[in-house]
Design an enzyme around this catalytic site. Sequence first.
Site, PDB file in Angstrom:
ATOM      1  N   LYS A  21      42.225  33.220 -15.591  1.00  0.00           N
ATOM      2  CA  LYS A  21      41.934  34.001 -14.383  1.00  0.00           C
ATOM      3  C   LYS A  21      43.147  34.848 -13.987  1.00  0.00           C
ATOM      4  CE  LYS A  21      41.463  31.753 -10.154  1.00  0.00           C
ATOM      5  NZ  LYS A  21      42.208  32.412  -9.081  1.00  0.00           N
ATOM      6  N   SER A  22      44.318  34.237 -13.930  1.00  0.00           N
ATOM      7  CA  SER A  22      45.522  34.971 -13.505  1.00  0.00           C
ATOM      8  C   SER A  22      45.787  36.162 -14.416  1.00  0.00           C
ATOM      9  CB  SER A  22      46.745  34.053 -13.557  1.00  0.00           C
ATOM     10  OG  SER A  22      46.690  33.107 -12.533  1.00  0.00           O
ATOM     11  N   ARG A  26      45.462  40.639 -13.846  1.00  0.00           N
ATOM     12  CA  ARG A  26      46.585  41.547 -14.108  1.00  0.00           C
ATOM     13  C   ARG A  26      46.219  42.590 -15.156  1.00  0.00           C
ATOM     14  NH1 ARG A  26      48.226  36.785 -12.005  1.00  0.00           N
ATOM     15  NH2 ARG A  26      50.271  36.668 -11.010  1.00  0.00           N
ATOM     16  N   GLY A  93      42.023  35.578  -3.505  1.00  0.00           N
ATOM     17  CA  GLY A  93      43.341  35.877  -2.947  1.00  0.00           C
ATOM     18  C   GLY A  93      44.149  36.750  -3.893  1.00  0.00           C
ATOM     19  N   GLN A 168      51.542  35.903  -6.480  1.00  0.00           N
ATOM     20  CA  GLN A 168      50.709  36.992  -5.963  1.00  0.00           C
ATOM     21  C   GLN A 168      51.557  37.990  -5.178  1.00  0.00           C
ATOM     22  OE1 GLN A 168      47.650  34.962  -3.757  1.00  0.00           O
ATOM     23  NE2 GLN A 168      46.562  34.315  -5.607  1.00  0.00           N
ATOM     24  N   ASP A 314      47.905  24.684  -8.464  1.00  0.00           N
ATOM     25  CA  ASP A 314      46.451  24.782  -8.642  1.00  0.00           C
ATOM     26  C   ASP A 314      45.843  23.505  -9.218  1.00  0.00           C
ATOM     27  OD1 ASP A 314      46.467  27.352  -7.655  1.00  0.00           O
ATOM     28  OD2 ASP A 314      46.450  28.312  -9.617  1.00  0.00           O
ATOM     29  N   LYS A 341      45.118  27.501   0.716  1.00  0.00           N
ATOM     30  CA  LYS A 341      44.373  27.957  -0.466  1.00  0.00           C
ATOM     31  C   LYS A 341      42.915  28.219  -0.054  1.00  0.00           C
ATOM     32  CE  LYS A 341      47.713  27.925  -3.463  1.00  0.00           C
ATOM     33  NZ  LYS A 341      48.194  29.191  -4.025  1.00  0.00           N
ATOM     34  N   ARG A 345      43.437  22.285   0.934  1.00  0.00           N
ATOM     35  CA  ARG A 345      43.158  21.354  -0.178  1.00  0.00           C
ATOM     36  C   ARG A 345      43.704  19.950   0.058  1.00  0.00           C
ATOM     37  NH1 ARG A 345      43.685  25.594  -5.235  1.00  0.00           N
ATOM     38  NH2 ARG A 345      41.552  26.396  -5.026  1.00  0.00           N
ATOM     39  N   ARG A 387      38.128  24.602  -7.093  1.00  0.00           N
ATOM     40  CA  ARG A 387      38.919  23.524  -7.696  1.00  0.00           C
ATOM     41  C   ARG A 387      38.569  22.154  -7.092  1.00  0.00           C
ATOM     42  NH1 ARG A 387      41.779  26.578 -11.180  1.00  0.00           N
ATOM     43  NH2 ARG A 387      42.692  28.482 -10.343  1.00  0.00           N
TER      44      ARG A 387
HETATM   45  C1  S3P Z   1      48.117  33.027  -8.693  1.00  0.00           C
HETATM   46  C2  S3P Z   1      49.159  32.542  -7.968  1.00  0.00           C
HETATM   47  C3  S3P Z   1      49.063  31.327  -7.143  1.00  0.00           C
HETATM   48  C4  S3P Z   1      47.846  30.499  -7.534  1.00  0.00           C
HETATM   49  C5  S3P Z   1      46.610  31.321  -7.647  1.00  0.00           C
HETATM   50  C6  S3P Z   1      46.793  32.388  -8.723  1.00  0.00           C
HETATM   51  C7  S3P Z   1      48.342  34.231  -9.510  1.00  0.00           C
HETATM   52  O1  S3P Z   1      48.935  31.698  -5.787  1.00  0.00           O
HETATM   53  O2  S3P Z   1      47.655  29.451  -6.605  1.00  0.00           O
HETATM   54  O3  S3P Z   1      45.508  30.514  -8.011  1.00  0.00           O
HETATM   55  O4  S3P Z   1      47.503  34.542 -10.376  1.00  0.00           O
HETATM   56  O5  S3P Z   1      49.359  34.895  -9.304  1.00  0.00           O
HETATM   57  P1  S3P Z   1      50.239  32.060  -4.872  1.00  0.00           P
HETATM   58  O6  S3P Z   1      50.791  33.332  -5.361  1.00  0.00           O
HETATM   59  O7  S3P Z   1      49.675  32.170  -3.477  1.00  0.00           O
HETATM   60  O8  S3P Z   1      51.173  30.902  -5.022  1.00  0.00           O
END
Ligand code: S3P
Length: 428
Positions: A21-22, A26, A93, A168, A314, A341, A345, A387
Amino acid sequence: MQKTISPARCVQGSLLLPGDKSISHRYAILASIAEGDSRLHNFSTGADCQSTLNAMRALGVEIEKENNDVTVRGRGLDSLREPSAMLDAGNSGSTIRMLSGILAAQPFNSEIGGDESLSRRPMGRIMEPLATMGARVEARDGRYPPLTIHGTPNIQPLDYTLPVPSAQVKTCVLFAGCYAHGETIVREAIRSRDHSEIALREFGADISVSRRVIRLQGRAKLTGREMFVPSDLSSAAFFLVAALILPGSELQLRGVGLNPTRSTLLDFLVSTGADIRILKVEEVNGELVGEIAVRHSIVQGGVIDEETTAALIDEIPVLAVLGARSENGITIRDAGELRIKETDRIETVVENFRRMGVHVDEFEDGMHIPGKQTFRPAAFDSFGDHRIAMAFAVAALAAGGESQLDNAEAASVSFPEFYGLLDEARMS
Ligand code: S3P
């Protein structure tokens, strides 16, 4: 949707999990502002990453999707057009925070919001650096979505020390920095996932990283290309824990992303006694990818705090489930970020544990879960958090009878195939 989950004897097999996902977020954003077409293979199937693709489409980017392969027809940094309606980040987010960096540097204003959960998540952490770079961002009650972003083509470079360990926020600043003339610097006290730094380099940006200081030269010249997304280690975590807690289990997870800023999960599991082996590691587009073999193990438990908490953030819900089955329990500290989150959580884990008769001590910044506990079948609730849904679906496998999981569909935010793959792997 309510789902019935019956106990499993063990989990077995060789699984291929969907794309990270991350990394998918990007690649989608950078491919959209690169020059030329990009092909993104094994793109995340989760709803969050579809929100990013749809937002990029609403900004005028031509994007085609065939199965899990996405073609993005990027036309350069200055090709985005003013959206005709509010951009919808859904539950994501990552979408709202990362994309805000791009929107801040546009010659137009935009609005971006999302669902009820996203509307409760704090945005001050991105508003502050973006304001210093010259973009005014307005938010509901000063810090919550929806955001109105007054973009400026005159965005300024920034030397920024992250006040919270957040990838993020780091990404938001770096993405805005792509548009600024000059050097944007981001300094981190605690290392956060570095997919943005790797992806920026792969798409051709001039970026260097040394001792937690990232230097990006703007304006970045990005070029479209072919990229492969590894499978998501955070999704793999649910299967790893299922295998560890169910005697007789043996699983292979193929093509999983093993980026060192994410694989603290594996280090922690091995340190606590998990039988986990890593096979066939290779580098693909700057990211490490490999196969994970896991077997049922007696795990000792332990303490997760400080930098380890940030690196495992996570995975904490499912590690809490593991903690209750471990020999000595798991203590989680320095995890205040868990409270902001998709749900709080700490609260949602504690509530589901309570429903299944598992003892847990709650702290403001974490929890302690004693080990060797018995799981009672229960009526769980995901509370709309992907999650939490998956962590307690795993817990239900080890319960003494059938459990019910309310709002089970939340899993599709990151992992729509989750229940299907769980059925494939389970032996009843
Ligand atoms: C993520 C960063 C994390 C993570 C989120 C994905 C990312 O959040 O918890 O699921 O892809 O950069 P934070 O940047 O708020 O720590």
